[in-house]
Design a protein around this motif. Sequence first.
Motif, PDB file in Angstrom:
ATOM      1  N   VAL A  26      -3.289   8.495  -1.405  1.00  0.00           N
ATOM      2  CA  VAL A  26      -2.971   8.557  -2.832  1.00  0.00           C
ATOM      3  C   VAL A  26      -1.629   7.892  -3.105  1.00  0.00           C
ATOM      4  N   LYS A  27      -0.657   8.179  -2.275  1.00  0.00           N
ATOM      5  CA  LYS A  27       0.681   7.614  -2.491  1.00  0.00           C
ATOM      6  C   LYS A  27       0.653   6.093  -2.459  1.00  0.00           C
ATOM      7  N   ILE A  28      -0.073   5.504  -1.539  1.00  0.00           N
ATOM      8  CA  ILE A  28      -0.109   4.042  -1.456  1.00  0.00           C
ATOM      9  C   ILE A  28      -0.777   3.449  -2.695  1.00  0.00           C
ATOM     10  N   TYR A  29      -1.831   4.073  -3.200  1.00  0.00           N
ATOM     11  CA  TYR A  29      -2.475   3.574  -4.420  1.00  0.00           C
ATOM     12  C   TYR A  29      -1.520   3.629  -5.601  1.00  0.00           C
ATOM     13  N   VAL A  30      -0.828   4.744  -5.749  1.00  0.00           N
ATOM     14  CA  VAL A  30       0.081   4.908  -6.885  1.00  0.00           C
ATOM     15  C   VAL A  30       1.278   3.970  -6.755  1.00  0.00           C
ATOM     16  N   ASP A  31       1.898   3.952  -5.582  1.00  0.00           N
ATOM     17  CA  ASP A  31       3.090   3.120  -5.382  1.00  0.00           C
ATOM     18  C   ASP A  31       2.807   1.637  -5.540  1.00  0.00           C
ATOM     19  N   HIS A  32       1.637   1.206  -5.129  1.00  0.00           N
ATOM     20  CA  HIS A  32       1.319  -0.229  -5.123  1.00  0.00           C
ATOM     21  C   HIS A  32       0.561  -0.694  -6.362  1.00  0.00           C
ATOM     22  N   GLN A  33       0.327   0.204  -7.306  1.00  0.00           N
ATOM     23  CA  GLN A  33      -0.435  -0.157  -8.501  1.00  0.00           C
ATOM     24  C   GLN A  33       0.136  -1.389  -9.224  1.00  0.00           C
ATOM     25  N   PRO A  34       1.469  -1.502  -9.399  1.00  0.00           N
ATOM     26  CA  PRO A  34       1.989  -2.698 -10.079  1.00  0.00           C
ATOM     27  C   PRO A  34       1.690  -3.994  -9.322  1.00  0.00           C
ATOM     28  N   LEU A  35       1.615  -3.928  -8.010  1.00  0.00           N
ATOM     29  CA  LEU A  35       1.309  -5.104  -7.194  1.00  0.00           C
ATOM     30  C   LEU A  35      -0.197  -5.326  -7.087  1.00  0.00           C
ATOM     31  N   ASN A  36      -0.934  -4.255  -6.880  1.00  0.00           N
ATOM     32  CA  ASN A  36      -2.377  -4.361  -6.642  1.00  0.00           C
ATOM     33  C   ASN A  36      -3.112  -5.122  -7.740  1.00  0.00           C
ATOM     34  N   ARG A  58      -9.827  -4.790 -10.693  1.00  0.00           N
ATOM     35  CA  ARG A  58     -10.432  -4.536 -11.999  1.00  0.00           C
ATOM     36  C   ARG A  58      -9.664  -3.398 -12.676  1.00  0.00           C
ATOM     37  N   PRO A  59      -9.612  -3.394 -13.987  1.00  0.00           N
ATOM     38  CA  PRO A  59      -8.828  -2.372 -14.709  1.00  0.00           C
ATOM     39  C   PRO A  59      -9.196  -0.929 -14.338  1.00  0.00           C
ATOM     40  N   GLU A  60     -10.447  -0.675 -14.027  1.00  0.00           N
ATOM     41  CA  GLU A  60     -10.833   0.704 -13.683  1.00  0.00           C
ATOM     42  C   GLU A  60     -10.176   1.192 -12.392  1.00  0.00           C
ATOM     43  N   TYR A  61      -9.644   0.255 -11.583  1.00  0.00           N
ATOM     44  CA  TYR A  61      -8.955   0.648 -10.346  1.00  0.00           C
ATOM     45  C   TYR A  61      -7.627   1.345 -10.622  1.00  0.00           C
ATOM     46  N   ALA A  62      -7.176   1.303 -11.849  1.00  0.00           N
ATOM     47  CA  ALA A  62      -5.946   1.996 -12.236  1.00  0.00           C
ATOM     48  C   ALA A  62      -6.236   3.401 -12.765  1.00  0.00           C
ATOM     49  N   GLU A  63      -7.508   3.734 -12.911  1.00  0.00           N
ATOM     50  CA  GLU A  63      -7.895   5.036 -13.457  1.00  0.00           C
ATOM     51  C   GLU A  63      -7.885   6.109 -12.366  1.00  0.00           C
ATOM     52  N   PRO A  64      -7.233   7.253 -12.622  1.00  0.00           N
ATOM     53  CA  PRO A  64      -7.189   8.322 -11.624  1.00  0.00           C
ATOM     54  C   PRO A  64      -8.567   8.747 -11.115  1.00  0.00           C
ATOM     55  N   GLU A  65      -9.544   8.782 -12.008  1.00  0.00           N
ATOM     56  CA  GLU A  65     -10.898   9.191 -11.611  1.00  0.00           C
ATOM     57  C   GLU A  65     -11.477   8.233 -10.576  1.00  0.00           C
TER      58      GLU A  65
END
Length: 192
Positions: free
Chosen positions: A151-161, A168-175
């Motif tokens: 979870v931490k890597i997804y959240v921390d890297h969201q601006p880069l990912n 795709r935009p849905e990859y930023a959705e918590p669900e």
Amino acid sequence: MTSKEKILSAAIMLFAEKGYSGLSMRQLAASVDMSVAAIYHHFPDKNALYLAATRYAFSGKEAVFAQVWEAECPTVEKLKKFIRALITVMSQDNTFCRLVQREIMEADPERMQLLAQGVFKNQFDLLLQLAAELAPERDPYLVATSIIGLVKIYVDHQPLNKHFPGWRPEYAEPEAIADHVADLLLNGLITK
């Protein structure tokens, strides 16, 4: 807001910005327009202030996790709820995340102990129980820390990912992240 809450709020911001070692009680006193003695009236030393500030920063987040642990639902759904809650907490409070990350980078053993035992212990104990229920044949500590790490890597890297091909935009959705992390943990990479 009481003077103690004013001190704690400022301490959270300043510890996150400067780190434990970089913040003096004099700087904190100046930021809240109080004397150093007034701060020591509320907190006997810098360690006590640090622990109180970190607990204060985390206290509102515990209610989010309480909803997960109190939910009457299957274990797999509880895992997804926990992941969503963790994503929400980590995404919505950059200051708290920066405070924790700064402390992890400094890796002072005494403060790591304070964070682990004084702030996060209850939540981690509940996550260990969930991990043991989900995968009784696995080491619950490794499962729990893997959940947090993913979870931490997804959240921390969201601006880069979002700048990588295939995003795709849905990859930023918590669900979507929660479903993916849960599926990855429960089923692995290779389908049987």
